[in-house]
Design a protein around this motif. Sequence first.
Motif, PDB file in Angstrom:
ATOM      1  N   TRP A 134       0.852  -1.199   0.000  1.00 15.44           N
ATOM      2  CA  TRP A 134       0.000   0.000   0.000  1.00 15.44           C
ATOM      3  C   TRP A 134       0.877   1.235   0.000  1.00 15.44           C
ATOM      4  O   TRP A 134       1.935   1.269   0.647  1.00 15.44           O
ATOM      5  N   GLN A 135       0.417   2.279  -0.734  1.00 17.84           N
ATOM      6  CA  GLN A 135       1.129   3.552  -0.719  1.00 17.84           C
ATOM      7  C   GLN A 135       0.138   4.693  -0.696  1.00 17.84           C
ATOM      8  O   GLN A 135      -0.995   4.580  -1.191  1.00 17.84           O
ATOM      9  N   SER A 136       0.566   5.806  -0.104  1.00 18.56           N
ATOM     10  CA  SER A 136      -0.293   6.986   0.001  1.00 18.56           C
ATOM     11  C   SER A 136      -0.364   7.712  -1.330  1.00 18.56           C
ATOM     12  O   SER A 136       0.295   7.350  -2.308  1.00 18.56           O
ATOM     13  N   ASP A 137      -1.161   8.759  -1.385  1.00 18.27           N
ATOM     14  CA  ASP A 137      -1.383   9.487  -2.634  1.00 18.27           C
ATOM     15  C   ASP A 137      -0.156  10.285  -3.048  1.00 18.27           C
ATOM     16  O   ASP A 137       0.720  10.581  -2.243  1.00 18.27           O
ATOM     17  N   ARG A 138      -0.105  10.645  -4.332  1.00 14.76           N
ATOM     18  CA  ARG A 138       0.981  11.433  -4.914  1.00 14.76           C
ATOM     19  C   ARG A 138       0.379  12.477  -5.842  1.00 14.76           C
ATOM     20  O   ARG A 138      -0.686  12.269  -6.434  1.00 14.76           O
ATOM     21  N   ILE A 139       1.097  13.578  -5.982  1.00 15.24           N
ATOM     22  CA  ILE A 139       0.618  14.662  -6.845  1.00 15.24           C
ATOM     23  C   ILE A 139       1.783  15.237  -7.637  1.00 15.24           C
ATOM     24  O   ILE A 139       2.837  15.540  -7.083  1.00 15.24           O
ATOM     25  N   ASP A 140       1.608  15.361  -8.945  1.00 11.39           N
ATOM     26  CA  ASP A 140       2.556  16.080  -9.802  1.00 11.39           C
ATOM     27  C   ASP A 140       1.813  16.457 -11.083  1.00 11.39           C
ATOM     28  O   ASP A 140       2.022  15.890 -12.139  1.00 11.39           O
ATOM     29  N   GLY A 141       0.921  17.444 -10.966  1.00  7.11           N
ATOM     30  CA  GLY A 141       0.043  17.761 -12.084  1.00  7.11           C
ATOM     31  C   GLY A 141      -1.111  16.779 -12.124  1.00  7.11           C
ATOM     32  O   GLY A 141      -2.277  17.134 -11.992  1.00  7.11           O
ATOM     33  N   VAL A 142      -0.807  15.496 -12.303  1.00  3.18           N
ATOM     34  CA  VAL A 142      -1.781  14.417 -12.197  1.00  3.18           C
ATOM     35  C   VAL A 142      -1.766  13.919 -10.757  1.00  3.18           C
ATOM     36  O   VAL A 142      -0.726  13.904 -10.105  1.00  3.18           O
ATOM     37  N   GLU A 143      -2.914  13.532 -10.232  1.00  6.82           N
ATOM     38  CA  GLU A 143      -2.987  13.012  -8.865  1.00  6.82           C
ATOM     39  C   GLU A 143      -3.249  11.520  -8.890  1.00  6.82           C
ATOM     40  O   GLU A 143      -4.116  11.032  -9.608  1.00  6.82           O
ATOM     41  N   GLN A 144      -2.448  10.790  -8.107  1.00  2.00           N
ATOM     42  CA  GLN A 144      -2.655   9.356  -7.927  1.00  2.00           C
ATOM     43  C   GLN A 144      -3.129   9.122  -6.493  1.00  2.00           C
ATOM     44  O   GLN A 144      -2.404   9.376  -5.543  1.00  2.00           O
ATOM     45  N   ALA A 145      -4.371   8.655  -6.355  1.00  5.88           N
ATOM     46  CA  ALA A 145      -4.897   8.378  -5.025  1.00  5.88           C
ATOM     47  C   ALA A 145      -4.170   7.179  -4.416  1.00  5.88           C
ATOM     48  O   ALA A 145      -3.529   6.382  -5.116  1.00  5.88           O
ATOM     49  N   SER A 146      -4.259   7.048  -3.099  1.00  5.60           N
ATOM     50  CA  SER A 146      -3.637   5.907  -2.433  1.00  5.60           C
ATOM     51  C   SER A 146      -4.246   4.604  -2.958  1.00  5.60           C
ATOM     52  O   SER A 146      -5.420   4.564  -3.351  1.00  5.60           O
ATOM     53  N   TYR A 147      -3.461   3.557  -2.974  1.00  6.61           N
ATOM     54  CA  TYR A 147      -3.953   2.276  -3.468  1.00  6.61           C
ATOM     55  C   TYR A 147      -3.161   1.128  -2.850  1.00  6.61           C
ATOM     56  O   TYR A 147      -2.074   1.321  -2.301  1.00  6.61           O
ATOM     57  N   ALA A 148      -3.735  -0.068  -2.945  1.00  4.10           N
ATOM     58  CA  ALA A 148      -3.092  -1.276  -2.434  1.00  4.10           C
ATOM     59  C   ALA A 148      -3.072  -2.337  -3.524  1.00  4.10           C
ATOM     60  O   ALA A 148      -4.035  -2.487  -4.277  1.00  4.10           O
ATOM     61  N   ILE A 149      -1.964  -3.060  -3.608  1.00  2.00           N
ATOM     62  CA  ILE A 149      -1.819  -4.176  -4.541  1.00  2.00           C
ATOM     63  C   ILE A 149      -1.695  -5.463  -3.714  1.00  2.00           C
ATOM     64  O   ILE A 149      -0.852  -5.544  -2.815  1.00  2.00           O
ATOM     65  N   ILE A 150      -2.520  -6.434  -4.023  1.00  2.30           N
ATOM     66  CA  ILE A 150      -2.540  -7.701  -3.298  1.00  2.30           C
ATOM     67  C   ILE A 150      -1.873  -8.780  -4.152  1.00  2.30           C
ATOM     68  O   ILE A 150      -2.089  -8.851  -5.367  1.00  2.30           O
ATOM     69  N   SER A 151      -1.073  -9.613  -3.515  1.00  2.56           N
ATOM     70  CA  SER A 151      -0.444 -10.743  -4.204  1.00  2.56           C
ATOM     71  C   SER A 151      -0.766 -12.036  -3.451  1.00  2.56           C
ATOM     72  O   SER A 151      -1.131 -12.012  -2.269  1.00  2.56           O
ATOM     73  N   ALA A 152      -0.623 -13.154  -4.146  1.00  2.00           N
ATOM     74  CA  ALA A 152      -0.908 -14.454  -3.528  1.00  2.00           C
ATOM     75  C   ALA A 152       0.025 -15.504  -4.104  1.00  2.00           C
ATOM     76  O   ALA A 152       0.497 -15.387  -5.248  1.00  2.00           O
ATOM     77  N   MET A 153       0.300 -16.533  -3.303  1.00  2.00           N
ATOM     78  CA  MET A 153       1.179 -17.618  -3.724  1.00  2.00           C
ATOM     79  C   MET A 153       0.689 -18.938  -3.137  1.00  2.00           C
ATOM     80  O   MET A 153       0.209 -18.981  -1.992  1.00  2.00           O
ATOM     81  N   SER A 154       0.782 -19.985  -3.906  1.00  2.00           N
ATOM     82  CA  SER A 154       0.541 -21.332  -3.389  1.00  2.00           C
ATOM     83  C   SER A 154       1.594 -22.261  -3.972  1.00  2.00           C
ATOM     84  O   SER A 154       1.999 -22.114  -5.122  1.00  2.00           O
ATOM     85  N   LYS A 155       2.032 -23.207  -3.142  1.00  2.00           N
ATOM     86  CA  LYS A 155       3.065 -24.141  -3.570  1.00  2.00           C
ATOM     87  C   LYS A 155       2.740 -25.526  -3.020  1.00  2.00           C
ATOM     88  O   LYS A 155       2.330 -25.670  -1.865  1.00  2.00           O
ATOM     89  N   TYR A 156       2.909 -26.517  -3.862  1.00  2.00           N
ATOM     90  CA  TYR A 156       2.662 -27.893  -3.426  1.00  2.00           C
ATOM     91  C   TYR A 156       3.898 -28.735  -3.708  1.00  2.00           C
ATOM     92  O   TYR A 156       4.423 -28.750  -4.831  1.00  2.00           O
ATOM     93  N   ASN A 157       4.380 -29.424  -2.659  1.00  2.00           N
ATOM     94  CA  ASN A 157       5.539 -30.298  -2.781  1.00  2.00           C
ATOM     95  C   ASN A 157       5.067 -31.727  -3.039  1.00  2.00           C
ATOM     96  O   ASN A 157       4.550 -32.397  -2.132  1.00  2.00           O
TER      97      ASN A 157
END
Length: 782
Positions: free
Chosen positions: A715-738
């Motif tokens: 997750w990261q907070s918002d950013r502004i430089d002419g264009v504004e990027q609102a805060s957002y979160a990226i979710i990842s997942a992993m599964s492994k079978y031996n």
Amino acid sequence: MIIKIILIKRKKMNLLKSSFIAVNLCALLSLSLSAQTFSIQNKTLIEAIKEISKNANIPYLANSTLLENKKAPNIKNIEGLKNALKKVLEGSNLEAVIEDGTILIRKKTIKSNSSSHIGSIDVIERSNITEGSKSYTIGSMSTATKMNLSIKETPQSVSVITREQINDLNITSIADIVRASTGLYAESINTDISNYYARGFSIKNFQINGVPTNLKTGYKGDTYQDLGIYDRVEVVRGSTGLLSGSGEPSATINFVRKKANSKEFKGQIDLEVGSWNKKKASVDLSSALNAKGSIRTRIFASKENKEAAQDFYEKDTNVFYSLFEADITDNTLLSLGFSYQQDDAKGVTYGEIPALFSDGSKTDFDVSKTTSSPWTFRKTTQKRYFASLEHTFMNDIKINTSYAHAIIDTTAKLARLTGTVNKTTGLGLTSKANYYPSDKVTQDTLDVYANIPFEAFSNEHEIIAGFSYSKMKTNTDSITGTNSAANSFYTWNGATEPTWGSASNKTQEVSESGIYTAARINVSNDLKLIFGSRLSNYSYNENNAGIKKSREDKNVITPYAGIVYNINDTYSAYASYTNIFTPQSKKTKNGDTLQPIRGNSIEVGTKASYFDDKLNASLSIYKMQQENLAKRDQGQTVLLTSENAYTESKGTMSRGIEFEVAGDITQNLNLSIGMSKNTTKYSDGSKDEYTPDRLLKIYAKYNINKLTLGTGLNWQSDRIDGVEQASYAIISAMSKYNFSNDLSLQINVTNLFDKKYYSTFWVNGYNYGEARKITAKLSYKF
């Protein structure tokens, strides 16, 4: 006959006497080992072993590297030498045996009960090799000071991305490493170009095996690093001027190669497929080259082809890595190696998607949209030769010499679009192109240092003294293509390749040398002081189409001081101070190079280690003051060029707080949490709003028999430089079978919910972050 009988009787009596004496000696020795009691309070492990050895009146023998930087648990009235040794070595992965009247300290070994005839196998010590440890932390690291210190003993904010994390998160690039590291931010400008930030400033300090190296080629793309050849990546946040001399006070990223440490033939084959036609195969082999195992080798090779969400893009990557290690003597290790990597990308992006229509309203194009053209490409070949020699003298003084030679060749044709789009017709953009027929970077680095332990006032201390030298040469031919009006962006299928004119040439040479020294003084068992300084010389020479510029800075002193206080066996408090010196290449609107950045950095914090050092935690507060920091001169370009112009900002200040927990809660549960908040203010009172001021990174993995499940959040907070990027979160997942101990299948999903967000943006443009990506990897070990 009588004489013969008498002689036989005498022999029997002597034999009985010898047996009686031997039995009694054994009994006395056994009694001495069991009857004596031992107590240890607030000692390092080496101090505890020495005290036990002295009190038992039995000498000990041990490799000091096994004992250094470890603390002994407190014991009280433990009866018997063997019991005392067992208690003080608990959790160290070491064992003590008594042979021929000597205490021998060694790594624990386990015996194979199978029929594979592999004999004894060294248990992986919780030290500075993470491959095979199945851990999210490390026993010790040396990137901050060159002293092999635990995370808790290092008076700076440090992180490590272990081999287990690299595998679990399917980390494949520098940008992935940055995204997984506490307090670090990665901005993917284009398909092959990223910028990295920490504490509000750009990250430009990179190392391979502790030796500074060039891993950026600017507008021509990152010098991509395949993570398959590395054991781990160590990150030090803040300034590391003591060892690197010049550099940004943001962070240093150190890539540590895999070792050739196997005395048996073993290997691993990985086959991987994924989104956008990704296909990758790799093989990793290790073996001894002689019967004793004193000469060993390791070879890694991989081949990859992939596309991306953006139109036109395709990339081929070939990697080869070879390492030879030889134990010249029991105390001397020689390492020789070579790595090769070629990245051939087509349809590469070089600019941003227009952010605004000509009427001022915002655009919202699909993530597949690109401003590139099918004929564009970027091909980079890097060759790295390296050697090191380590020798430990009988008095435990260590000498380490490392040399590296790198050649990075790049050729590229790049295209981009500028301007604003007519909302109705899609017209209004201009196509611009650049051609780099040749761009060659060569770098030579040498680092020689000595680690000198000594004893004074009943305590162990340590001195580091060394010399480093680096020279980097760049030779670039470039051609600027003619501009042309682009057809409608709604039906964009690329521009026509321009007719290229003659090339202009630019050469650069950057040299830096320095001597450094640092001391770690154990004032007491709980109070440690680290202080040192570096004396550096820096020179820069440039010839840009006949226009020459040069700069030289001599005898630049960079002091460093740190203090660590062990509150108890779990918690410690620390503080550190260092100066900042950073030469700059950015220019003013008149074409003058900016003055070097100068300043200081102060950091205080607390650290903790839990579960026998398997889980590390830290909380730090920092403040950095800088002079001459480059700040964009809005609307201005460098004289006679299209480069952005900059001014020197006086009194720039950055301050913030960082928190991290990383390691292993149980044998089946691994955890990594990183939180950070940073504020950067310029002398005019304005704040930096381009980089996010708050970051949160969480990843957890749990093993259930043969199944492993993991998930993470960025997750990261918002950013502004002419264009504004609102805060957002990226979710990842992993599964492994031996399926077995040797065969496994792993599936990774990044951006699980297919979040649409900007990876970078400027006043008039943006690029999207990576869309949802799924990869599947089949691994076989033998």
